[in-house]
Design a protein around this motif. Sequence first.
Motif, short mmCIF file in Angstrom:
data_model
loop_
_atom_site.label_atom_id
_atom_site.label_comp_id
_atom_site.label_asym_id
_atom_site.label_seq_id
_atom_site.Cartn_x
_atom_site.Cartn_y
_atom_site.Cartn_z
N SER A 80 0.80 -1.41 -0.09
CA SER A 80 0.09 -0.11 -0.03
C SER A 80 0.85 1.26 0.01
N LEU A 81 2.07 1.14 0.35
CA LEU A 81 2.90 2.30 0.64
C LEU A 81 3.91 2.41 -0.63
N ASP A 107 -5.28 3.01 -7.14
CA ASP A 107 -6.62 2.85 -6.58
C ASP A 107 -6.79 3.09 -5.27
N SER A 108 -5.89 3.31 -4.62
CA SER A 108 -5.92 3.74 -3.20
C SER A 108 -6.55 4.93 -2.64
N GLY A 113 -2.35 7.76 -2.47
CA GLY A 113 -3.30 7.71 -3.70
C GLY A 113 -3.67 9.02 -3.92
N GLU A 114 -3.95 9.87 -3.05
CA GLU A 114 -4.20 11.40 -3.47
C GLU A 114 -3.00 12.15 -4.07
#
Length: 376
Positions: A80-81, A107-108, A113-114
Amino acid sequence: MKFRNKLLISFCISIFAPILLAMIVLTVFFKIQVRTIQQTYGILERNVPEIKYLLMDVLIAVVVILLLTACMLSVWIYTSLLNPIKKLQIAAQNIKEGNLDFTLEVDSEDEIGELCRNFEEMRQRLKESAEEKISGEWENKALINNIAHDLKTPITALKGYAEGLIDGVADTPEKQEKYIRTIYNKANEMDTLINELTLYAKIDTNRIPYNFARINVTDYFNDCVEEIGLDLESKNIGLGYYNYVDDQVQIIADPEQLRRVIHNIIGNSIKYLNKQSGFINIRIKDVGDFIQVEIEDNGSGIAAQDLPYIFERFYRADAARNSATGGSGIGLSIVKKIIEDHGGKIWATSKESIGTVMYFVIRKYQEVINEQSIDC
């Protein structure tokens, strides 16, 4: 030190430090508990190893659970990172190399993700800016080529007629007057092309100088038609003028720029009048809050597939025809820009071999009544 190594070290510390602390605590707790049990219940020394093995099994189970939890957390944090960061790194490298034809997909919904979405928007804007720059360079080249091509004809004519005067070919007053008038007309053509080039540069930077004023519609168009009529008469082109607007109707407009609109439209019509008895009709109508100007000709017309694009810069429906008739290719785009800057709209209808009608509307001037003055 790379972020990946920092993350690994931090996880090792956060996992193994509690394990060591738990081992120390359990060891101390084990010794204290064994002594207490021995003193209280008199448990024999031979039963101590069984209790020790039991506590060791519990300790091992706790360590295994902590390790599995650490591994699962590490994989989750990594995916995720670090994966989005890796994609950002690849995207930044592409932009560094000048490649903007890619898409950064993340997709996060977290902060990373932003950040990736903001980076993707930046890439899209950079690509649009690069495409606009390329388009602008192409338009400038097209304009230069068109102007250069269109200047050759009047310059060649100027040289030819000037040489005729010098060599004495025009040996009568009538011929001399004809040569001089032709030179004057060709000089006017060159002046028009140069003015279009200058105005195009101002349009491109949104710096067209406007001097808006209140104009009486009837008086203004009467003067325009009188001026246009003399030019059309010399070219044997018929002119019809029909004004359906009241004498008191006014508009707010720049007289010079509005005159340029009318002259550009009529000049464009004259180029493509391919009939022996050509005519141009000008109609002024009152359509509610606007006045509508209609300029109709019986020229060659415009094909249906070309009609939506005639107001675009450098659009040429028929390259061979345009090269023969001349023109910078920006006349109608200038017209559209001026009308839109006046708060109006322009459009056209046409039929091939029959003719074209250009329409544009400009809002009428209406005085705003002060309610306070009425109350007084």
